[in-house]
Write a protein that holds these residues in place. Structure first.
Motif, PDB file in Angstrom:
ATOM      1  N   LEU A 118       0.853  -1.188   0.000  1.00 12.81           N
ATOM      2  CA  LEU A 118       0.000   0.000   0.000  1.00 12.81           C
ATOM      3  C   LEU A 118       0.883   1.230   0.000  1.00 12.81           C
ATOM      4  CD1 LEU A 118      -2.968   0.554   2.382  1.00 12.81           C
ATOM      5  CD2 LEU A 118      -0.997   2.037   2.614  1.00 12.81           C
ATOM      6  N   ILE A 119       0.428   2.290  -0.649  1.00 13.61           N
ATOM      7  CA  ILE A 119       1.132   3.578  -0.568  1.00 13.61           C
ATOM      8  C   ILE A 119       0.107   4.699  -0.604  1.00 13.61           C
ATOM      9  CG2 ILE A 119       1.559   3.730  -3.055  1.00 13.61           C
ATOM     10  CD1 ILE A 119       4.317   5.071  -2.192  1.00 13.61           C
ATOM     11  N   LEU A 120       0.303   5.708   0.242  1.00 15.17           N
ATOM     12  CA  LEU A 120      -0.549   6.899   0.281  1.00 15.17           C
ATOM     13  C   LEU A 120       0.310   8.090  -0.094  1.00 15.17           C
ATOM     14  CD1 LEU A 120      -3.272   8.295   1.065  1.00 15.17           C
ATOM     15  CD2 LEU A 120      -2.285   8.577   3.352  1.00 15.17           C
ATOM     16  N   GLU A 121      -0.147   8.828  -1.097  1.00 19.66           N
ATOM     17  CA  GLU A 121       0.572  10.025  -1.556  1.00 19.66           C
ATOM     18  C   GLU A 121      -0.363  11.216  -1.529  1.00 19.66           C
ATOM     19  OE1 GLU A 121       3.597   8.489  -4.916  1.00 19.66           O
ATOM     20  OE2 GLU A 121       1.478   8.203  -5.388  1.00 19.66           O
ATOM     21  N   ASP A 122       0.210  12.406  -1.295  1.00 21.09           N
ATOM     22  CA  ASP A 122      -0.608  13.607  -1.368  1.00 21.09           C
ATOM     23  C   ASP A 122      -0.597  14.154  -2.792  1.00 21.09           C
ATOM     24  OD1 ASP A 122       1.804  14.981  -1.649  1.00 21.09           O
ATOM     25  OD2 ASP A 122       1.708  15.925   0.312  1.00 21.09           O
ATOM     26  N   ASP A 123      -1.157  15.337  -2.983  1.00 21.52           N
ATOM     27  CA  ASP A 123      -1.331  15.881  -4.335  1.00 21.52           C
ATOM     28  C   ASP A 123      -0.036  16.158  -5.080  1.00 21.52           C
ATOM     29  OD1 ASP A 123      -0.652  17.980  -2.687  1.00 21.52           O
ATOM     30  OD2 ASP A 123      -2.230  19.317  -3.383  1.00 21.52           O
ATOM     31  N   SER A 124       1.086  16.164  -4.384  1.00 21.41           N
ATOM     32  CA  SER A 124       2.364  16.369  -5.074  1.00 21.41           C
ATOM     33  C   SER A 124       3.087  15.036  -5.280  1.00 21.41           C
ATOM     34  CB  SER A 124       3.244  17.324  -4.265  1.00 21.41           C
ATOM     35  OG  SER A 124       3.610  16.721  -3.049  1.00 21.41           O
ATOM     36  N   THR A 125       2.347  13.935  -5.193  1.00 17.74           N
ATOM     37  CA  THR A 125       2.885  12.572  -5.254  1.00 17.74           C
ATOM     38  C   THR A 125       4.011  12.370  -4.245  1.00 17.74           C
ATOM     39  OG1 THR A 125       4.427  12.963  -7.088  1.00 17.74           O
ATOM     40  CG2 THR A 125       2.189  12.220  -7.662  1.00 17.74           C
ATOM     41  N   TYR A 126       3.829  12.954  -3.092  1.00 17.02           N
ATOM     42  CA  TYR A 126       4.777  12.841  -1.997  1.00 17.02           C
ATOM     43  C   TYR A 126       4.339  11.661  -1.137  1.00 17.02           C
ATOM     44  CZ  TYR A 126       7.897  14.625   1.646  1.00 17.02           C
ATOM     45  OH  TYR A 126       8.905  14.793   2.557  1.00 17.02           O
ATOM     46  N   PRO A 127       5.165  10.632  -0.982  1.00 16.88           N
ATOM     47  CA  PRO A 127       4.739   9.461  -0.207  1.00 16.88           C
ATOM     48  C   PRO A 127       4.660   9.777   1.291  1.00 16.88           C
ATOM     49  CG  PRO A 127       7.029   9.227  -0.826  1.00 16.88           C
ATOM     50  CD  PRO A 127       6.532  10.488  -1.482  1.00 16.88           C
ATOM     51  N   LEU A 128       3.474   9.580   1.859  1.00 16.49           N
ATOM     52  CA  LEU A 128       3.286   9.823   3.287  1.00 16.49           C
ATOM     53  C   LEU A 128       3.482   8.547   4.097  1.00 16.49           C
ATOM     54  CD1 LEU A 128       0.139  12.066   2.939  1.00 16.49           C
ATOM     55  CD2 LEU A 128       2.483  12.803   3.392  1.00 16.49           C
ATOM     56  N   LEU A 129       2.976   7.451   3.561  1.00 17.42           N
ATOM     57  CA  LEU A 129       3.162   6.172   4.219  1.00 17.42           C
ATOM     58  C   LEU A 129       3.106   5.066   3.186  1.00 17.42           C
ATOM     59  CD1 LEU A 129       0.182   4.522   4.613  1.00 17.42           C
ATOM     60  CD2 LEU A 129      -0.136   6.360   6.222  1.00 17.42           C
ATOM     61  N   LYS A 130       3.711   3.944   3.528  1.00 15.70           N
ATOM     62  CA  LYS A 130       3.630   2.792   2.642  1.00 15.70           C
ATOM     63  C   LYS A 130       3.766   1.519   3.470  1.00 15.70           C
ATOM     64  CE  LYS A 130       8.495   2.257   1.248  1.00 15.70           C
ATOM     65  NZ  LYS A 130       9.417   2.210   0.115  1.00 15.70           N
ATOM     66  N   ARG A 131       3.127   0.483   2.979  1.00 16.54           N
ATOM     67  CA  ARG A 131       3.335  -0.841   3.557  1.00 16.54           C
ATOM     68  C   ARG A 131       3.975  -1.688   2.478  1.00 16.54           C
ATOM     69  NH1 ARG A 131      -1.209  -4.523   6.103  1.00 16.54           N
ATOM     70  NH2 ARG A 131      -2.022  -4.396   4.002  1.00 16.54           N
ATOM     71  N   ILE A 132       5.090  -2.263   2.828  1.00 16.51           N
ATOM     72  CA  ILE A 132       5.819  -3.108   1.902  1.00 16.51           C
ATOM     73  C   ILE A 132       6.192  -4.397   2.642  1.00 16.51           C
ATOM     74  CG2 ILE A 132       7.973  -1.900   2.403  1.00 16.51           C
ATOM     75  CD1 ILE A 132       8.780  -2.459  -0.519  1.00 16.51           C
TER      76      ILE A 132
END
Length: 167
Positions: A118-132
């Motif tokens: 999973l990955i969550l990005e804001d409007d600038s495609t800045y990764p806020l969190l990810k599950r890997i």
């Protein structure tokens, strides 16, 4: 404010849309009873859309193979996450403070029901969190604005252990 949530899932997208609607309804239970919020499930032939008072989430079904594959490759190359579902999230600006907290609760439910990346990005495609590979990582390299909504108190709503990392 636009965000994107990409997840790895084996569920059909229509079923995933229903699941998201159920999660939103569960998270907003008190607000729905008190008529302080509303939730809608609007599914069309081209998209699955789940809306509430604070934000909307949509999954594009049109051009699904090409669209999903493009995001899958980009996320795999840039962040090492294997995702196949792109969920667009649009917040209503005046209710962002509440909506953000509700979204974190929903992501927490997704983390429980789905063990994929999973990955969550804001409007600038800045990764806020990810599950890997089962590990949830929170971006520790945040500017002042992002630090404001990624506090430890807010992240506790994920109800999931995490590590801070430089994403």
């Amino acid at each position: 404010m636009d965000f994107s949530l990409c997840i790895g899932s084996n569920l059909p997208k229509e079923e995933l849309g229903k699941l998201l609607y159920n999660m939103i309804s569960e998270v907003l239970f008190v607000e729905l009873i008190d008529y302080e919020a509303e939730a809608w499930n609007r599914s069309y032939t081209q998209r699955v859309s789940v809306d509430c008072t604070y934000f909307s989430m949509s999954i594009n079904l049109d051009d699904e193979d090409d669209y999903s594959e493009r995001y899958r490759k980009a996320n795999l190359e840039a962040y090492g996450v294997d995702t196949n579902v792109f969920i667009s999230i649009q917040f209503i600006t005046r209710t962002f403070d509440i909506g953000w907290l509700k979204l974190l609760e929903i992501i927490g439910k997704i983390l429980i029901m789905n063990d994929g990346d999973l990955i969550l990005e804001d409007d600038s495609t800045y990764p806020l969190l990810k599950r890997i590979k089962g590990s949830l990582l929170i971006n520790s390299n945040l500017d002042e604005y992002r630090t404001w909504y990624m506090t430890k108190e807010n992240l506790a709503l994920l109800n999931h252990p995490y590590e801070e990392d430089f994403l």
